[in-house]
Design a protein around this motif. Structure first.
Motif, PDB file in Angstrom:
ATOM      1  N   LEU A 147       4.703  10.988   0.851  1.00  0.00           N
ATOM      2  CA  LEU A 147       4.993  10.385  -0.447  1.00  0.00           C
ATOM      3  C   LEU A 147       6.341   9.679  -0.438  1.00  0.00           C
ATOM      4  N   ALA A 148       7.321  10.261   0.245  1.00  0.00           N
ATOM      5  CA  ALA A 148       8.631   9.610   0.360  1.00  0.00           C
ATOM      6  C   ALA A 148       8.501   8.259   1.063  1.00  0.00           C
ATOM      7  N   ALA A 149       7.695   8.223   2.114  1.00  0.00           N
ATOM      8  CA  ALA A 149       7.482   6.961   2.829  1.00  0.00           C
ATOM      9  C   ALA A 149       6.769   5.944   1.947  1.00  0.00           C
ATOM     10  N   TYR A 150       5.796   6.405   1.163  1.00  0.00           N
ATOM     11  CA  TYR A 150       5.129   5.506   0.220  1.00  0.00           C
ATOM     12  C   TYR A 150       6.147   4.849  -0.712  1.00  0.00           C
ATOM     13  N   ARG A 151       7.091   5.638  -1.204  1.00  0.00           N
ATOM     14  CA  ARG A 151       8.030   5.138  -2.205  1.00  0.00           C
ATOM     15  C   ARG A 151       8.980   4.090  -1.630  1.00  0.00           C
ATOM     16  N   ILE A 152       9.372   4.237  -0.366  1.00  0.00           N
ATOM     17  CA  ILE A 152      10.378   3.330   0.185  1.00  0.00           C
ATOM     18  C   ILE A 152       9.781   2.187   0.994  1.00  0.00           C
ATOM     19  N   ALA A 153       8.457   2.178   1.192  1.00  0.00           N
ATOM     20  CA  ALA A 153       7.829   1.182   2.057  1.00  0.00           C
ATOM     21  C   ALA A 153       8.010  -0.234   1.512  1.00  0.00           C
ATOM     22  N   ASP A 154       8.386  -1.147   2.393  1.00  0.00           N
ATOM     23  CA  ASP A 154       8.348  -2.572   2.071  1.00  0.00           C
ATOM     24  C   ASP A 154       6.983  -3.157   2.406  1.00  0.00           C
ATOM     25  N   VAL A 155       6.400  -2.630   3.472  1.00  0.00           N
ATOM     26  CA  VAL A 155       5.064  -3.047   3.919  1.00  0.00           C
ATOM     27  C   VAL A 155       4.280  -1.798   4.271  1.00  0.00           C
ATOM     28  N   ALA A 156       3.040  -1.734   3.828  1.00  0.00           N
ATOM     29  CA  ALA A 156       2.131  -0.664   4.255  1.00  0.00           C
ATOM     30  C   ALA A 156       1.105  -1.277   5.193  1.00  0.00           C
ATOM     31  N   LEU A 157       0.950  -0.663   6.361  1.00  0.00           N
ATOM     32  CA  LEU A 157      -0.020  -1.139   7.350  1.00  0.00           C
ATOM     33  C   LEU A 157      -1.223  -0.213   7.344  1.00  0.00           C
ATOM     34  N   VAL A 158      -2.374  -0.739   6.927  1.00  0.00           N
ATOM     35  CA  VAL A 158      -3.629   0.015   6.882  1.00  0.00           C
ATOM     36  C   VAL A 158      -4.666  -0.840   7.600  1.00  0.00           C
ATOM     37  N   ASN A 159      -4.888  -0.566   8.887  1.00  0.00           N
ATOM     38  CA  ASN A 159      -5.694  -1.473   9.715  1.00  0.00           C
ATOM     39  C   ASN A 159      -6.862  -0.784  10.414  1.00  0.00           C
ATOM     40  N   PRO A 160      -7.641   0.057   9.718  1.00  0.00           N
ATOM     41  CA  PRO A 160      -8.708   0.773  10.412  1.00  0.00           C
ATOM     42  C   PRO A 160      -9.768  -0.156  11.008  1.00  0.00           C
ATOM     43  N   ILE A 161     -10.352   0.308  12.101  1.00  0.00           N
ATOM     44  CA  ILE A 161     -11.506  -0.375  12.676  1.00  0.00           C
ATOM     45  C   ILE A 161     -12.649  -0.392  11.663  1.00  0.00           C
ATOM     46  N   ARG A 162     -12.772   0.747  10.961  1.00  0.00           N
ATOM     47  CA  ARG A 162     -13.864   0.907   9.989  1.00  0.00           C
ATOM     48  C   ARG A 162     -13.541   2.157   9.182  1.00  0.00           C
ATOM     49  N   ASP A 163     -13.640   2.075   7.875  1.00  0.00           N
ATOM     50  CA  ASP A 163     -13.271   3.199   7.031  1.00  0.00           C
ATOM     51  C   ASP A 163     -14.140   3.191   5.787  1.00  0.00           C
ATOM     52  N   GLY A 164     -14.628   4.377   5.387  1.00  0.00           N
ATOM     53  CA  GLY A 164     -15.444   4.456   4.188  1.00  0.00           C
ATOM     54  C   GLY A 164     -14.720   3.912   2.981  1.00  0.00           C
ATOM     55  N   MET A 165     -13.463   4.303   2.791  1.00  0.00           N
ATOM     56  CA  MET A 165     -12.639   3.785   1.704  1.00  0.00           C
ATOM     57  C   MET A 165     -11.227   3.536   2.210  1.00  0.00           C
ATOM     58  N   ASN A 166     -10.480   4.557   2.503  1.00  0.00           N
ATOM     59  CA  ASN A 166      -9.074   4.632   2.883  1.00  0.00           C
ATOM     60  C   ASN A 166      -8.202   4.742   1.637  1.00  0.00           C
ATOM     61  N   LEU A 167      -7.906   5.990   1.285  1.00  0.00           N
ATOM     62  CA  LEU A 167      -7.127   6.255   0.081  1.00  0.00           C
ATOM     63  C   LEU A 167      -5.649   5.937   0.251  1.00  0.00           C
ATOM     64  N   VAL A 168      -5.145   5.911   1.492  1.00  0.00           N
ATOM     65  CA  VAL A 168      -3.734   5.537   1.683  1.00  0.00           C
ATOM     66  C   VAL A 168      -3.482   4.147   1.107  1.00  0.00           C
ATOM     67  N   ALA A 169      -4.424   3.223   1.339  1.00  0.00           N
ATOM     68  CA  ALA A 169      -4.275   1.861   0.816  1.00  0.00           C
ATOM     69  C   ALA A 169      -4.181   1.862  -0.700  1.00  0.00           C
ATOM     70  N   LYS A 170      -4.806   2.852  -1.345  1.00  0.00           N
ATOM     71  CA  LYS A 170      -4.774   2.935  -2.801  1.00  0.00           C
ATOM     72  C   LYS A 170      -3.579   3.731  -3.318  1.00  0.00           C
ATOM     73  N   GLU A 171      -3.114   4.680  -2.511  1.00  0.00           N
ATOM     74  CA  GLU A 171      -2.024   5.546  -2.970  1.00  0.00           C
ATOM     75  C   GLU A 171      -0.666   4.866  -2.921  1.00  0.00           C
ATOM     76  N   VAL A 172      -0.414   4.069  -1.881  1.00  0.00           N
ATOM     77  CA  VAL A 172       0.911   3.456  -1.719  1.00  0.00           C
ATOM     78  C   VAL A 172       1.296   2.614  -2.930  1.00  0.00           C
ATOM     79  N   PRO A 173       0.440   1.703  -3.416  1.00  0.00           N
ATOM     80  CA  PRO A 173       0.861   0.899  -4.574  1.00  0.00           C
ATOM     81  C   PRO A 173       1.145   1.727  -5.824  1.00  0.00           C
ATOM     82  N   VAL A 174       0.503   2.883  -5.940  1.00  0.00           N
ATOM     83  CA  VAL A 174       0.669   3.709  -7.137  1.00  0.00           C
ATOM     84  C   VAL A 174       2.069   4.295  -7.221  1.00  0.00           C
ATOM     85  N   VAL A 175       2.668   4.656  -6.094  1.00  0.00           N
ATOM     86  CA  VAL A 175       3.959   5.349  -6.115  1.00  0.00           C
ATOM     87  C   VAL A 175       5.121   4.503  -5.595  1.00  0.00           C
TER      88      VAL A 175
END
Length: 479
Positions: free
Chosen positions: A370-398
């Motif tokens: 969560l600390a990393a989410y808060r300070i991130a300038d860029v979030a890298l979410v690059n799965p080959i294939r993912d059902g959803m990927n909640l990290v991509a949704k969580e970072v913008p929230v916090v």
């Protein structure tokens, strides 16, 4: 089969809402978990009489399951008041079903992970393990049949339990049965890699449900495509889409606690300052070392960024949290080792006395994530294939100041977030490096505005509502 407990709502999943540990004195201690299903069951209220059926995952769980066996439920003080029945499935049967089939075959098929010149090989050992997968699914079906009231609603979860709907339908035709897939679903040509009889057994097991849920339209269409060769196709089974969102209230409250603030300070100290004294940029990723998460190519793209764009050297740090996953499987241990090696190579090649280009952490720490989410300038979410990927949704929230999202087009979340993300082909390392440069160069005002839109899209269907929507649609069927 007669019901012994008469629950009106039931959930079945491999992992339950509680796990056990044994202390040095041999006493059992329960640890409760969270997630969408926990939120969902809490949302329907105690009057629904909901029961959660799950598997014992380790020796301590099995001891608890034996202690409260004979169809009894775990103590309410251990489960936070939820009604939980934990199944004591023989360890060898569980290992074959979970590691041998669910995680080494079905997961690989749906995420399209096989190196097909060499794998898969569906031999006699596979058939032996498949028999265990059948037995594991049968144990769930029998327990659900015993627990369910007449006409009850049963929501079965994920690729571990694809056979349960059909088995349960045979035992209890009166029930309203749903199944939800948290993974992608393989396209028909890839799914046909499974032996013909096994592929048909999986599809017919799923079609034993009244309603099937998927995370995106893409995965729902893929499942329907797999059924086209079956006589009757999907038949009377309804197919729906429920895009699980982030739990905004929980994330925002949890991310403001003192332990997160402490970890933010520690991360900022590790990241350090740029040569001009200003703050360094942070490219953040938070993943399990799951093969589909594509961590190695992400690191290769970061190395390419430093090679092609020397202006970012000493001005950016890649904060990579790669938490070990499935380390009892050799291919995962090998992959985790490669992640470590590559991080070390990048640091050796580009690092300076005052700058460590990659900060790799492998010990799971939610507060630090969560600390990393808060300070991130860029979030890298690059799965080959993912059902959803909640990290991509969580970072913008916090995110505190707004965060540019570099997002694989192969993540389920791309359907909802792609318009405000920087899109990447997960196999294209050079393209991903360019995307990282674009994200790092994005003006602060644009980044903040995109983050607001991303957060709104990410929280459109919070976990409790996600579960309730499925339950209500299932209960309306044949009602």
């Amino acid at each position: 089969m007669a019901s012994t407990h008469a629950a009106e709502v039931l959930v079945a999943s491999n992992r339950g809402p509680v796990s056990y540990q044994v202390d040095e004195e041999g006493s059992l201690h329960a640890r409760r978990g969270g997630g969408g299903l926990v939120s969902g069951l809490s949302a329907i209220g105690p009057e629904a009489g909901a029961v959660w059926v799950c598997a014992a995952l380790g020796d301590a769980d099995r001891e608890a399951a034996r202690r409260y066996g004979d169809g009894r439920r775990l103590p309410a003080e251990d489960t936070g008041g939820q009604r939980v029945r934990m199944l004591d499935i023989a360890p060898d049967v569980f290992a074959d079903a979970y590691n041998g089939i669910a995680n080494s075959v079905l997961w690989f098929v749906h995420h399209m992970l096989y190196q097909t010149p060499l794998e898969p090989v569906f031999d006699a050992e596979f058939r032996r393990q498949w028999a265990s997968y059948e037995a594991y699914n049968r144990a769930f079906a029998q327990a659900l049949a015993e627990e369910a009231a007449e006409g009850a609603a049963v929501v079965v979860q994920d690729y571990h339990l694809t056979l349960v709907p059909g088995m349960l339908r045979d035992l209890r035709p009166d029930l309203r049965i749903g199944h939800f897939s948290h993974t992608p679903w393989a396209p028909a040509d890839y799914f046909r890699m499974l032996p013909d009889d096994v592929a048909e057994q999986v599809l017919r097991g799923m079609l034993g449900a009244d309603r099937l849920g998927f995370l995106t339209e893409r995965w729902a269409r893929a499942f329907a495509g797999c059924c086209e060769t079956l006589p009757g196709g999907v038949g009377d089974t309804e197919i729906g889409v429920h895009g699980l969102g982030a739990d905004a209230d929980f994330l925002r409250e949890r991310s403001q606690r003192a332990d997160v603030s402490e970890r933010m300070a520690a991360l900022r100290e590790e990241i350090g300052a740029a040569p001009d004294g200003g703050p360094r940029r942070a490219i953040v990723r938070v993943d399990r070392t799951e093969l589909s998460k594509n961590i190695v190519r992400g690191l290769l793209a970061y190395r390419r960024l430093l090679e092609d764009r020397p202006e970012w050297r000493e001005r950016v740090v890649h904060v990579a949290f790669a938490y070990p996953s499935r380390q009892d499987l050799e291919v995962y241990r090998t992959y985790t080792a490669r992640v470590r090696e590559l991080a070390e190579e990048i640091n050796a090649e580009y690092g300076t006395p005052g700058w460590k280009p990659v900060l790799l952490h492998v010990e799971d720490d939610f507060a630090r994530s969560l600390a990393a989410y808060r300070i991130a300038d860029v979030a890298l979410v690059n799965p080959i294939r993912d059902g959803m990927n909640l990290v991509a949704k969580e970072v913008p929230v916090v995110s505190d100041a707004g965060c540019a999202l570099v997002l694989s087009r192969e993540a389920g979340a791309f359907a909802e977030l792609g318009e405000d993300a920087v899109a990447v082909n997960p196999y294209d390392v050079v393209g991903t490096a360019r995307a990282l440069h674009e994200a790092l160069s994005m003006p602060g005002a644009e980044r903040a505005e995109r983050t607001k839109r991303l957060a709104a899209a990410a929280t459109a269907l919070p976990p409790s509502q996600w579960f309730l929507d499925q339950l209500r649609r299932l209960e309306r069927l044949n009602g």
